[in-house]
Design a protein around this motif. Structure first.
Motif, PDB file in Angstrom:
ATOM      1  N   GLU A  68      91.378  21.712  50.693  1.00  0.00           N
ATOM      2  CA  GLU A  68      92.474  21.116  50.266  1.00  0.00           C
ATOM      3  C   GLU A  68      91.981  19.911  49.522  1.00  0.00           C
ATOM      4  O   GLU A  68      91.513  18.833  50.245  1.00  0.00           O
ATOM      5  N   ASN A 128      93.428  18.459  39.252  1.00  0.00           N
ATOM      6  CA  ASN A 128      93.301  19.701  38.973  1.00  0.00           C
ATOM      7  C   ASN A 128      92.170  19.879  37.942  1.00  0.00           C
ATOM      8  O   ASN A 128      92.473  19.481  36.788  1.00  0.00           O
ATOM      9  N   ASP A 161      86.903  27.096  50.830  1.00  0.00           N
ATOM     10  CA  ASP A 161      88.220  26.681  51.018  1.00  0.00           C
ATOM     11  C   ASP A 161      88.447  25.432  51.309  1.00  0.00           C
ATOM     12  O   ASP A 161      87.704  24.800  52.256  1.00  0.00           O
ATOM     13  N   THR A 206      89.607  19.399  54.353  1.00  0.00           N
ATOM     14  CA  THR A 206      90.232  18.276  53.209  1.00  0.00           C
ATOM     15  C   THR A 206      89.303  17.520  52.563  1.00  0.00           C
ATOM     16  O   THR A 206      88.097  17.100  53.295  1.00  0.00           O
ATOM     17  N   ARG A 265      88.427  25.712  56.498  1.00  0.00           N
ATOM     18  CA  ARG A 265      89.304  25.003  55.547  1.00  0.00           C
ATOM     19  C   ARG A 265      89.133  23.377  55.701  1.00  0.00           C
ATOM     20  O   ARG A 265      89.149  22.973  56.865  1.00  0.00           O
TER      21      ARG A 265
END
Lengths: 370, 370
Positions: free
Chosen positions: B128, B112, B126, B105, B103
Motif C-alpha cells: 500500500e 501514482n 503487494d 505499507t 502486504r
C-alpha cells in the motif's frame, strides 16, 4: 617475556626489515635500469602475481591475507619509486599564468545578483558577466569564445556535490583555474508591499529550497523549483500573485523586492564552492589544489593501491568521490582533489605515472581558492 | 648482474622479509596478550610515532617517504590482526529477517506512476503506497509509524548521487534493508489532443530535465522544475496551457496523458538505484552489500590507512564518496559501500574495529539488490 623485552625484539626485527627493504628497493632500481637499457617493458604483471602467490602460499593460515597486503603494498611502493626514477625528468603539465586583473568576460549562470555572480566578484575586480540559464550554456559560451571564463558551483556544505558540474567537466575539455567559497545566506523576498501572512508559495532553485527546508516546513509554504535563485527573484517581481522568492539579498535588491526574513537557511554556516573554468590550463602563482578525474580497474583493492601512490609521493587528498558514468550500468569514475602544484617534481611524476597506468585519466586543473 | 640473477636475489630478500614479517606479527600478538592480561590499553600512539621517526631517520634520503609508508602500513596491518584477535568473538550487528512477502505499507515520494512507485513494485508483490511530496516526509512517515518502509532514490547513472537522501540517512537512525535498480526511460507527455508543435514549456523534476537536456535543447523548450516527475504529469493534466511533462510512461498513463515521444533521455542506458529503509536492521538471506558512514581524522593518509583495514579483511569497496558536513566550513564525512554480510566474522570484526577507532561511525544497513 615482559613488555620491554618484546619491544626490544620488535625493534630488532624492524632494523632487519629496514635493511631488507632498502636492499629490495635498490635491487628493483637495478632491474628497472637493466630493462630500460635493454628496451624491455619495465613492469611485469605475471612476475608480481607469481611473488604474491608464492608468499601467500608460504604464509601461515592466520597470516595469509595480511601477507598478501604486505607484499602487494611493498611492490606498489617499489613501483612508485621506479616511476619516480623513470620519470625523473617528467615534464610538468604546460600552463600559462592566470591573470585576473583587468576586464574579463565571464559566463555566469542566472542573472544579476545570483550567487554565481557574487562569487565572480570575489575573483575579479572588473568583469563583464554574460548570463545564461543552464550550466551547459556556460560551457558552450566558453567553448565558442563568447566568454573567456565560466563560473559554476561545484559543492555545497548542505546539499552536497553539484553532479551536473562534475559531469560537464568530464565531458568538456576545460580546466579549473580558480576556486572561491561563498557563505550562502538566503532571504525571503516578496514584491513590494506583500505581507508575510499572504505568502503561500515560495520559488527558488532546488538547492535553495533544500537548504531552507526547516523554515519552509515551519511556515507550511508550498515550494516551486526554479532554474536559479536570482531568476526566481526576477519571476517574483513580474508575478501578479503574492509569491515569495528564496534568494540572495543582493538579488532581492537588484529586482527591487522587499526582504521579509534574512538567514532562513537550516545551517547557519552554509557554504558553496565555485570554480572558474577556462579553455587552457591557467595557473596562479600560489595554486595549491589539483583536481583529477580517473577510472580504476574492476579489481579488489584498486582504490587502496591508487592511494599508495599518493602516500608514497607525500601528497594528501582533500576530496574523493566515485560517480557513476552516464550511459553505463554503474561503472564509476573517481574525482579527486589533492594538495600540490604541477610544477613540482613529485606532482609531475605522479601525474605521468597516473596517465601511463590508468585506462582513463584526466587532469582538471591546478588552482587556488581565492 | 643480469635479470635472472637480480630476480633470484629479490626472491631471497622476499623470503627473509616474509620470515621477519611473520615473526613481527607473532611478537605483536604477544604484546597484545600481555596488555590484555595486565589491563593496559592495547594501542600506543607514541610508540608508533617513535618507530616511524626512527626508521625514517635511518632511511637513505631517496627512500625516506617510501620507508615511512612501508612501516606505517606494516603497523596498520599488525593493528588489524590484533583487532581480529581481540574481537575474535565480536558480536555481529543484531538483525531481524527482512520479509517482503505479504502486504506492507510503504512511504513513496511522488504519486501514482512515479519512478519510486515503480521501484517499489520491483521489491513487493503487494503493498500500500503512502505518497508524500518531499523526501523528508518519507523519513517522518516511517519514524511516526505511518508506514513500515520508505523508498528513496540514492544515485542515478547520469545525474549522480542524491545528496539529500544521504544527508537524511545520516540525520535519521534508519537502516537500508533492500536496494533495487530501475532503468529510467522518460517520455514527453501532454494533455490529450495537444500537438508537439504547440509545446513551449516542459515540466519535470530537475534530474528529469538534466537527463533529457539534449532533447530539450534540440527543441528549444523552456524548462520548469517540479518536485517530482509524476507530480509534473498530474500538473499537466490539470493545466489549461499546452505544456508537456517529462515523466515515466506509467505516470503519463495514470493521468491519461498522450505520449508524444518515448526514450527522450540523453543516455540510452539511464539507471537509478533506490533504497528501501526501515526503523530496524532487517537483513535478507542473501544480503551482500554493507553501507556505512564515517568521519576520518584530519591527518595525511587517513583515508589510505582506513582502506588498509578493508584490504587486510579482504573486503572490497564498491562505492566511496566524501560529502561536506552541513553547518561546517567543509569538514567531510565518507559514505562507503562494501561487499559482505554482517553475520560473517571478518565483517563483525571490522565493524567493531571501526566503531572503536573512529570518532564518528554509523552502520547504515546490510542488503541485497533485488
Amino acid at each position: 617475556m615482559d613488555l620491554n623485552e618484546l619491544r626490544l625484539q620488535i625493534n630488532d626485527v624492524d632494523k632487519q626489515m629496514q635493511e631488507l627493504f632498502t636492499k629490495r628497493m635498490r635491487l628493483c632500481f637495478q632491474v628497472a635500469e637493466y630493462k630500460i637499457a635493454n628496451d624491455l617493458p619495465v613492469f611485469h604483471k605475471d612476475r608480481e602475481k607469481e611473488i604474491i602467490n608464492r608468499v601467500t602460499n608460504d604464509a601461515p593460515d592466520d597470516l595469509k591475507g595480511a601477507t598478501r597486503v604486505y607484499f602487494q603494498t611493498m611492490m606498489d611502493i617499489s613501483k612508485c619509486l621506479q616511476y619516480q626514477q623513470f620519470f625523473a625528468n617528467a615534464d610538468s603539465v604546460p600552463y600559462k599564468p592566470l591573470i585576473l586583473k583587468g576586464r574579463h568576460t565571464v559566463a555566469v549562470p542566472g542573472t544579476n545578483g545570483s550567487y554565481n555572480h557574487i562569487a565572480c566578484s570575489n575573483l575579479f575586480d572588473d568583469f563583464e558577466p554574460i548570463f545564461h540559464e543552464d550550466f551547459e550554456d556556460i560551457f558552450r559560451a566558453v567553448s565558442e569564445g563568447e566568454a573567456e571564463f565560466g563560473i559554476l558551483p561545484i559543492v555545497n556544505s548542505t546539499a552536497g556535490s553539484v553532479a551536473q558540474t562534475y559531469e560537464l567537466m568530464k565531458e568538456y575539455d576545460f580546466k579549473i583555474c580558480a576556486g572561491t567559497k561563498l557563505r550562502i545566506s538566503h532571504c525571503l523576498a516578496v514584491k513590494r508591499g506583500v505581507k508575510f501572512d499572504e505568502i503561500e508559495s515560495v520559488y527558488s532553485h532546488e538547492q535553495g529550497l533544500q537548504q531552507c527546508s526547516d523554515f519552509i516546513r515551519e511556515n507550511n509554504f508550498k515550494t516551486h523549483r526554479y532554474a536559479n535563485t536570482s531568476l526566481a527573484a526576477k519571476f517574483i517581481k513580474d508575478s501578479e500573485k503574492p509569491y515569495a522568492a528564496i534568494c540572495s539579498e543582493n538579488a532581492a535588491e537588484q529586482f527591487g523586492l522587499d526582504i521579509l526574513r534574512k538567514n532562513i537557511q537550516n545551517a547557519t554556516d552554509n557554504y558553496t564552492k565555485f570554480i572558474l573554468i577556462s579553455k587552457e590550463t591557467l595557473k596562479s602563482e600560489n595554486a595549491n589544489t589539483i583536481s583529477v578525474c580517473l577510472a580504476l580497474p574492476h579489481q579488489s583493492s584498486s582504490l587502496y593501491r591508487l592511494l599508495t601512490k599518493f602516500s608514497v609521493a607525500g601528497l594528501n587528498l582533500s576530496m574523493i568521490e566515485s560517480m557513476p558514468i552516464a550511459n553505463t550500468d554503474f561503472d564509476v569514475v573517481f574525482y579527486l582533489d589533492f594538495h600540490g602544484a604541477i610544477d613540482t617534481p613529485e606532482v609531475a611524476k605522479l601525474l605521468s605515472e597516473l596517465e601511463q597506468e590508468l585506462s582513463y585519466f584526466k587532469f582538471l586543473g591546478n588552482y587556488e581558492e581565492v
